[in-house]
Design a protein around this motif. Structure first.
Motif, PDB file in Angstrom:
ATOM      1  N   PRO A 192       4.925   1.896   4.296  1.00 15.33           N
ATOM      2  CA  PRO A 192       5.681   2.066   5.550  1.00 15.33           C
ATOM      3  C   PRO A 192       5.837   0.758   6.326  1.00 15.33           C
ATOM      4  O   PRO A 192       6.903   0.482   6.877  1.00 15.33           O
ATOM      5  CB  PRO A 192       4.849   3.086   6.330  1.00 15.33           C
ATOM      6  CG  PRO A 192       4.018   3.775   5.299  1.00 15.33           C
ATOM      7  CD  PRO A 192       3.745   2.772   4.238  1.00 15.33           C
ATOM      8  N   MET A 193       4.786  -0.054   6.346  1.00 14.78           N
ATOM      9  CA  MET A 193       4.839  -1.289   7.116  1.00 14.78           C
ATOM     10  C   MET A 193       5.857  -2.263   6.526  1.00 14.78           C
ATOM     11  O   MET A 193       6.615  -2.912   7.252  1.00 14.78           O
ATOM     12  CB  MET A 193       3.453  -1.943   7.157  1.00 14.78           C
ATOM     13  CG  MET A 193       2.403  -1.101   7.858  1.00 14.78           C
ATOM     14  SD  MET A 193       2.854  -0.701   9.575  1.00 14.78           S
ATOM     15  CE  MET A 193       2.894  -2.341  10.283  1.00 14.78           C
ATOM     16  N   LYS A 194       5.913  -2.339   5.212  1.00 21.69           N
ATOM     17  CA  LYS A 194       6.853  -3.267   4.574  1.00 21.69           C
ATOM     18  C   LYS A 194       8.287  -2.769   4.715  1.00 21.69           C
ATOM     19  O   LYS A 194       9.207  -3.563   4.921  1.00 21.69           O
ATOM     20  CB  LYS A 194       6.472  -3.468   3.108  1.00 21.69           C
ATOM     21  CG  LYS A 194       5.180  -4.249   2.935  1.00 21.69           C
ATOM     22  CD  LYS A 194       4.936  -4.626   1.494  1.00 21.69           C
ATOM     23  CE  LYS A 194       3.664  -5.469   1.377  1.00 21.69           C
ATOM     24  NZ  LYS A 194       3.781  -6.759   2.081  1.00 21.69           N
TER      25      LYS A 194
ATOM     26  N   GLN B 253       0.867  -1.182   0.000  1.00 23.39           N
ATOM     27  CA  GLN B 253       0.000   0.000   0.000  1.00 23.39           C
ATOM     28  C   GLN B 253       0.905   1.234   0.000  1.00 23.39           C
ATOM     29  O   GLN B 253       1.411   1.642   1.039  1.00 23.39           O
ATOM     30  CB  GLN B 253      -0.918  -0.019   1.219  1.00 23.39           C
ATOM     31  CG  GLN B 253      -1.783  -1.249   1.323  1.00 23.39           C
ATOM     32  CD  GLN B 253      -2.748  -1.385   0.153  1.00 23.39           C
ATOM     33  OE1 GLN B 253      -3.339  -0.380  -0.300  1.00 23.39           O
ATOM     34  NE2 GLN B 253      -2.916  -2.593  -0.345  1.00 23.39           N
ATOM     35  N   PHE B 254       1.092   1.819  -1.160  1.00 25.90           N
ATOM     36  CA  PHE B 254       2.064   2.904  -1.312  1.00 25.90           C
ATOM     37  C   PHE B 254       1.444   4.245  -0.911  1.00 25.90           C
ATOM     38  O   PHE B 254       0.360   4.613  -1.376  1.00 25.90           O
ATOM     39  CB  PHE B 254       2.562   2.986  -2.752  1.00 25.90           C
ATOM     40  CG  PHE B 254       3.422   1.822  -3.150  1.00 25.90           C
ATOM     41  CD1 PHE B 254       4.746   1.749  -2.752  1.00 25.90           C
ATOM     42  CD2 PHE B 254       2.907   0.796  -3.921  1.00 25.90           C
ATOM     43  CE1 PHE B 254       5.531   0.678  -3.103  1.00 25.90           C
ATOM     44  CE2 PHE B 254       3.692  -0.280  -4.284  1.00 25.90           C
ATOM     45  CZ  PHE B 254       5.015  -0.347  -3.874  1.00 25.90           C
ATOM     46  N   VAL B 255       2.166   4.957  -0.032  1.00 30.83           N
ATOM     47  CA  VAL B 255       1.802   6.314   0.378  1.00 30.83           C
ATOM     48  C   VAL B 255       3.097   7.121   0.487  1.00 30.83           C
ATOM     49  O   VAL B 255       4.199   6.563   0.481  1.00 30.83           O
ATOM     50  CB  VAL B 255       1.053   6.323   1.732  1.00 30.83           C
ATOM     51  CG1 VAL B 255      -0.285   5.609   1.627  1.00 30.83           C
ATOM     52  CG2 VAL B 255       1.924   5.689   2.812  1.00 30.83           C
ATOM     53  N   MET B 256       2.966   8.446   0.586  1.00 31.48           N
ATOM     54  CA  MET B 256       4.149   9.278   0.775  1.00 31.48           C
ATOM     55  C   MET B 256       4.762   8.968   2.146  1.00 31.48           C
ATOM     56  O   MET B 256       4.088   9.059   3.169  1.00 31.48           O
ATOM     57  CB  MET B 256       3.794  10.754   0.666  1.00 31.48           C
ATOM     58  CG  MET B 256       3.357  11.173  -0.729  1.00 31.48           C
ATOM     59  SD  MET B 256       4.598  10.819  -1.987  1.00 31.48           S
ATOM     60  CE  MET B 256       5.925  11.900  -1.489  1.00 31.48           C
ATOM     61  N   THR B 257       6.047   8.616   2.143  1.00 34.10           N
ATOM     62  CA  THR B 257       6.675   8.082   3.349  1.00 34.10           C
ATOM     63  C   THR B 257       8.006   8.768   3.608  1.00 34.10           C
ATOM     64  O   THR B 257       8.784   9.011   2.682  1.00 34.10           O
ATOM     65  CB  THR B 257       6.907   6.558   3.194  1.00 34.10           C
ATOM     66  OG1 THR B 257       5.658   5.931   2.883  1.00 34.10           O
ATOM     67  CG2 THR B 257       7.471   5.966   4.466  1.00 34.10           C
TER      68      THR B 257
END
Length: 484
Positions: free
Chosen positions: A372-374, A324-328
């Motif tokens: 972020p979790m990965k 789940q890609f978000v700005m990180t």
């Protein structure tokens, strides 16, 4: 055949090399000779010009005050030409003797010029004028005699050198013509040999490739010899290998299906395993159970946890969830993961050994599209591996930086532990490979897959001062935006 072709091509190349080198050196040599001849002829022309100018000035001097007298300006121009022509002679390289002669000529021409200047510009009585004219005529005659002597001395040598140079040029032309003629003939011969020995085998190989392209993997090449025979044998082996690979691919597809079934069974195993673990934990709390049985129950519970962890890792590796890609912010994730790993080390450490953590996090790192979790899972695996490699304590160094030119973020995690065995260095990211007594061999394999899901890369190396380093690179802009 291969040996013959190599020898033939080597001889042909050597001949071309020697011929080309000889031609170039010969042309350069003859060009140098021609340049020298040109300079010598130019010097001869200058001497002839000097002689003609001297005779013209003497003639003007003799015709002075007659009806055939020329303009004084013309005479002055010719006198100036004498000095100009002689100055050009000094541009060439001469022996000491010739340079001395030229200096003498220059001195006499200077006196000659002064005498003429007084004759044509100074007013004096007739007796003094006649004496000046006679002196100028004597100087001019002496100059003419010296120039004639130089011309008579140099012209035969120049003719001899010219004749020899022309003969050498003629011989060189013959050699060049011969090389030019032999070149195409040699190339034609080589092409003929290639056509004779290569066309038929190549056609045979081309036919075989067409058969393979059509799907006829049972087609075999026969009748070729020498190196082409070896190629045909390799081609036949390739056909067999392709057929085997097709069978293996079919088996692989079957294994994928079996893997999915195994994943389903793993889920089914975890449910009763959880029940068994809880039951054992409850039973171990009973007061009637002896201490020895309680210890046995505790070991069984630990083994159940280990099986559960193994199944969890196996499921994550076999069928990982879509990111789940978000700005990180990578630095924020690193800070959280470092704090957790340090706390984990402190909780497991049975001694007072301390884990020193050194952080060098670049504050100018841009945010990236990531899960972020990965990322946290990947960093945590590496940090826990590093802490496990230093059971007696050590130094854990984490660095982050931004390579603006390559537009990538670099994360380096280093430890001062035992390092990586050289024999295991090439296999540490392979599934189920581990050097730990109770390891599953899936931690680094999962980490590698998680990084690759972000279009990144990970590498490992041993440090010069001991320990190991893992270098992660993450692109700021992902290319494969649909990676799973």
């Amino acid at each position: 055949m291969k040996k013959k072709i190599v020898i033939s091509l080597s001889i042909f190349s050597l001949i071309l090399l020697i011929g080309g080198y000889s031609t170039i050196t010969t042309i350069e040599k003859e060009t140098s000779k021609i340049n020298i001849l040109i300079k010598l002829h130019q010097a001869g022309i200058l001497r002839e010009q000097l002689l003609l100018d001297l005779k013209d000035v003497q003639s003007d001097l003799n015709l002075k005050n007659t009806r055939h007298a020329r303009s004084v300006n013309d005479t002055i121009i010719k006198v100036r030409n004498l000095e100009t022509t002689l100055d050009k002679c000094f541009d060439c390289h001469h022996t000491q003797d010739i340079s001395a002669r030229l200096d003498g000529l220059k001195f006499q021409i200077g006196e000659y010029k002064n005498a003429l200047s007084r004759i044509f510009t100074v007013r004096t009585n007739s007796g003094s004028l006649e004496e000046l004219e006679n002196r100028a005529l004597r100087i001019g005659d002496d100059l003419i005699e010296q120039v004639n002597r130089i011309i008579n001395l140099t012209n035969p040598k120049l003719i001899k050198k010219t004749t020899a140079a022309l003969s050498e040029i003629a011989r060189t032309k013959g050699i060049i013509y011969m090389l030019v003629a032999l070149g195409p003939l040699s190339i034609a011969g080589i092409f003929y040999i290639f056509i004779m020995f290569f066309t038929r085998p190549l056609n045979t190989l081309l036919t075989a490739t067409q058969k393979i392209k059509e799907g006829n993997l049972d087609y075999r090449i026969e009748g070729l010899k020498d190196e082409f025979g070896k190629v045909a044998s390799s081609f036949n082996e390739m056909s067999c290998s392709l057929k085997e690979q097709m069978v293996k691919m079919q088996r692989t597809e079957q294994m994928v299906v079996l893997g999915e079934l195994a994943a389903g069974m793993a889920h089914e195993i975890r449910n009763p395993l959880t029940g068994i673990k809880l039951s054992m934990e409850v039973i171990s709390e009973e007061e009637a159970i002896s201490k020895e049985n309680k210890d046995t129950m505790k070991k069984l519970v630990d083994e159940c946890k280990r099986i559960d962890e193994l199944i969890k890792n196996l499921l994550n590796f076999a069928k990982p969830p879509k990111p789940q890609f978000v700005m990180t912010d990578v630095n924020t994730i690193l800070d959280k993961t470092i704090a957790f790993s340090v706390a984990h080390f402190s909780a497991l450490s049975k001694t007072d050994n301390k884990l020193d953590v050194i952080k060098h996090l670049d504050s100018y790192i841009p945010e990236i599209m990531a899960d972020p979790m990965k990322l946290q899972q990947a960093f945590l695996n590496l940090l826990l591996n590093a802490s496990h490699s230093m059971p007696s304590g050590g130094t854990l160094t984490i660095k982050s930086s931004f390579d603006k030119g390559a537009s990538i973020i670099l994360i380096e995690i280093s430890d001062t532990g035992e390092g990586i065995d050289e024999r295991a260095e090439a296999r540490i990211f392979q599934p189920f490979f581990t050097t730990k007594p109770k390891g599953t061999g899936l931690g680094l394999a999962i980490t590698k897959r998680l990084i690759e899901q972000h279009d990144g890369a990970i590498n490992a190396k041993n440090n010069q001062d001991g320990g190991a380093s893992f270098l992660i690179s993450l692109p700021v802009i992902r290319v494969n935006k649909d990676a799973t």
